[in-house]
Design an enzyme around this catalytic site. Structure first.
Site: not given
Length: 256
Positions: A138, A151
């Site tokens: 990401s 995350y």
């Protein structure tokens, strides 16, 4: 290009995983799907490209189920040539309020699962002296955002795991690379938009615009199909010596 090869894509019943599975199927790869929710619809979408498709519903937080999935893939197709670690979940909360069970679940699914699939896939890839490990990280694997501690930690970890795998496999025909998307309009991101709209009492359209303006200079979502195209490139001979890279597709997010 991938005729006769098998790709296992975790979290491939929707969103990024499904987009990547479809693009790999277009190149002739047989697909092992994994994920939750509707299976038959996505399965048909992949099979429409003339490849074999199997599904395994392993819970990616459970190492024993991951091992069973890898054995299942070996039983059906002989082994995994292309491994795409995509499964992921999210929770947004400041660190001091972050539920410990959510932290554990995010680390397990977003990071530890990739370790388990990778360790189990490498022996077969080494034996054939060809393989592709593609980790979906990401923009949050390269930079951070507030309230996303688990995350961000997991995605930074995925980038690190990718680099280690690439170094350990550097003299073989097996490569490991990561793709770092910015905002992709997946169910996970749509939930964030909907939550924002409800919290700020604004329209979904306005919440979407604000989300993009905050991070993504292009003001455009990256599409699952575009990420699938990047995965196909990593599988191509042109990428034989691309190793340990974290390639951003983020509309300029990490260029700032």
């Amino acid at each position: 290009m991938l005729k006769g090869k098998t790709a296992l894509v975790t979290g491939s019943t929707s969103g990024i995983g499904l987009g990547i599975a479809v693009e790999l199927a277009k190149q002739g790869a047989h697909i092992v799907m994994n994920g939750f929710g509707d299976v038959e619809g996505p399965k048909a979408q992949i099979a429409a490209h003339g490849v074999k498709v199997e599904y395994h519903g392993a819970d990616m937080s459970k190492p024993a189920e991951i091992e069973d999935m890898m054995k299942f893939a070996a039983g059906k197709f002989g082994g995994v040539d292309v491994l795409v670690n995509n499964a992921g979940i999210q929770h947004v909360s400041p660190i001091e309020d972050f539920p410990t069970e959510r932290w554990d679940a995010i680390i397990a699914i977003n990071l530890s699962s990739a370790f388990h699939t990778t360790r189990l896939a490498i022996p077969f890839m080494r034996q054939k002296n060809w393989g592709r490990i593609i980790n979906i990280a990401s923009a949050h694997g390269l930079v951070a955002s507030a309230s996303k501690s688990a995350y961000v930690a997991a995605k930074h970890g995925i980038v690190g795991l990718t680099k280690v795998a690439a170094l350990e496999l550097a003299t073989t025909g097996v490569t490991a690379n990561a793709i770092c998307p910015g905002w992709v309009l997946t169910p996970l991101v749509q939930k964030q938009i909907d939550d924002r709209a409800a919290r700020e009492k604004i329209s979904v359209e306005q919440a979407t615009k604000e989300l993009l303006q905050e991070k993504e200079p292009s003001l455009q979502f990256t599409t699952p199909e575009q990420l699938g195209g990047m995965a196909v490139f990593f599988c191509s001979p042109a990428a034989d010596n691309v190793r340990g890279q974290a390639w951003a597709s983020d509309g300029g997010w990490t260029a700032q």
